[in-house]
Structure formats: structure tokens, C-alpha cells
Design a protein around this motif. Sequence first.
Motif, PDB file in Angstrom:
ATOM      1  N   PHE A   1       0.687  -1.111  -0.059  1.00  0.00           N
ATOM      2  CA  PHE A   1      -0.130   0.057   0.194  1.00  0.00           C
ATOM      3  C   PHE A   1       0.804   1.271  -0.010  1.00  0.00           C
ATOM      4  O   PHE A   1       0.615   2.190  -0.356  1.00  0.00           O
ATOM      5  N   GLU A   2       1.781   1.094   0.855  1.00  0.00           N
ATOM      6  CA  GLU A   2       2.683   2.426   0.962  1.00  0.00           C
ATOM      7  C   GLU A   2       3.589   2.856  -0.267  1.00  0.00           C
ATOM      8  O   GLU A   2       3.722   3.973  -0.432  1.00  0.00           O
ATOM      9  N   ALA A   3       3.981   1.731  -0.810  1.00  0.00           N
ATOM     10  CA  ALA A   3       4.581   2.056  -2.237  1.00  0.00           C
ATOM     11  C   ALA A   3       4.033   2.747  -3.161  1.00  0.00           C
ATOM     12  O   ALA A   3       4.547   3.464  -4.039  1.00  0.00           O
ATOM     13  N   THR A   4       2.727   2.642  -3.087  1.00  0.00           N
ATOM     14  CA  THR A   4       1.706   3.558  -4.071  1.00  0.00           C
ATOM     15  C   THR A   4       1.690   5.010  -3.669  1.00  0.00           C
ATOM     16  O   THR A   4       1.582   5.781  -4.633  1.00  0.00           O
ATOM     17  N   ILE A   5       1.893   5.230  -2.602  1.00  0.00           N
ATOM     18  CA  ILE A   5       1.852   6.840  -2.182  1.00  0.00           C
ATOM     19  C   ILE A   5       2.759   7.787  -2.848  1.00  0.00           C
ATOM     20  O   ILE A   5       2.449   8.492  -3.783  1.00  0.00           O
TER      21      ILE A   5
END
Length: 245
Positions: free
Chosen positions: A92-96
Amino acid sequence: MSATTSSKYFTQITSTHPEAHEVEISTSGCLFDLDGTLMLSTDCVEAFWRDFGATYDIDAEELLRTSHGRRTLDILRMWKPELANKEMSAKFEATIPQRWKHIAKPVPGVHKFLSELPASQWGIVTSGTTVMATSWLSDFLEITPPEVFVTAEHIVEGKPHPEGYMKGHKDLDLAHHFLVFEDAPAGIRAGKDAGAFVVGMATTYGADKVKAAGADIVIPDLTHIRVKSWDAETGVLKLAVTNPL
């Protein structure tokens, strides 16, 4: 006219002229939060959680109320426990940064202040995963991650628990007194409970809320602080804060 109060670690110099108000802090080193402290990514994180809420039919405002300054893993445990694992958090965080980097901004003064600090005397303690934090630092801010770089994977308990800052303090091998730079109430509490002198950043919340959370001193951004001196023999780092809030 001026007045000075002193202790071993903290000297305050006040003046009748606000522009001359300077605070001197003597410390052994500094630990920084990342989001909201070195860079302004709150809008990016909020965009992610709004998108997450829409996808999983969760009230976005409630998500945002409980998210800032906390690990994604801990937020998932609260709202979507079946997704609460380190692999999903990292995914999830990689998409930010990938999707919302265009609305992020550096905190004013970040490059100058970090360049003044001795490399051995500062580190980062963030609620973000290594993938996201490294992307923000290396790709966005173009800052080499410091040797002491505590991310979500390195701790069991996230902020407001002090574990991260206690680990950062130990890894930097600092003397008892150290500084924590934080913008969020959860992080401020973590810093205080770790025994730090907390420099609150009024970047995400107003100065009153940052003070109420327990910050020892509050500044608008990193243009209000500079290195005065560094004594490698004694391990004393002196910083000057101009016009704290």
C-alpha cells in the motif's frame, strides 16, 4: 533589555524585540520524524486513505482522524484486520509516492539544516515502511538516508509508543539528552516518553495543538533552526532556534 535562563542543556535568551528572540539548545544529537517534519506529504497520505476508504467502504474522515503519525500496519489492524500484515503495508505504502508525489513539498530549510548537522549525530524514526521512506528521501528530497534509519519494520510498537525513538537513541549511541523533531501528537508523545526534548513542527497542525501535545518548543519550519557549533570531543551539539512560536 534581555533576560537569560540556563540549565545544563537549555538556554533561553529573550529580548524586547521579537526578531531578536533566540533559544539555544545544547544536545547530543537529533532524531527526526519524516512525514510532516522533513517533507510535507500529508496531502499525499490523506489522498491514499480517502482512496482506501472508498475502495473498502470505510468512512474517510474516521480513517484520517486515526491515521496521522501512525504506522499503516496499525491503522489496518484497526480498520481492515484481514489486510494487516507487513507485506500489505509495504504494498500500500509503495503506491503513495508513485501516485501522489506531485503534491508533496519539502519542509522549508530541510536541506540546509541537515547539511549542517554532523552525519553521526542525526537519524530518522518514521512510521512509514522502508520502501516508502527511502523513496521519499532518495527520490523526492534527494537526501541519502542516514545510517540510523528506523522504519515500521524495525519495531514492534508504533507511535505513540516510544519504542522507535528509544531504538534510534540507542542506535545513534547518544548521551542521555537528545532532540526529537515531530509534527504529530502521536509522535510528540512518543518522543517525550522516550525521554527526549521535543521540537514541535507546526506544519501539519497549528502551534497550539502541537504545544498541547507536549512539545517543549515549537517552530514553523526548519528555517528557524541552525547549528551554532559541534564539539566532537565533548559530544555537545549547540543549536539556535530563532523566533519560536
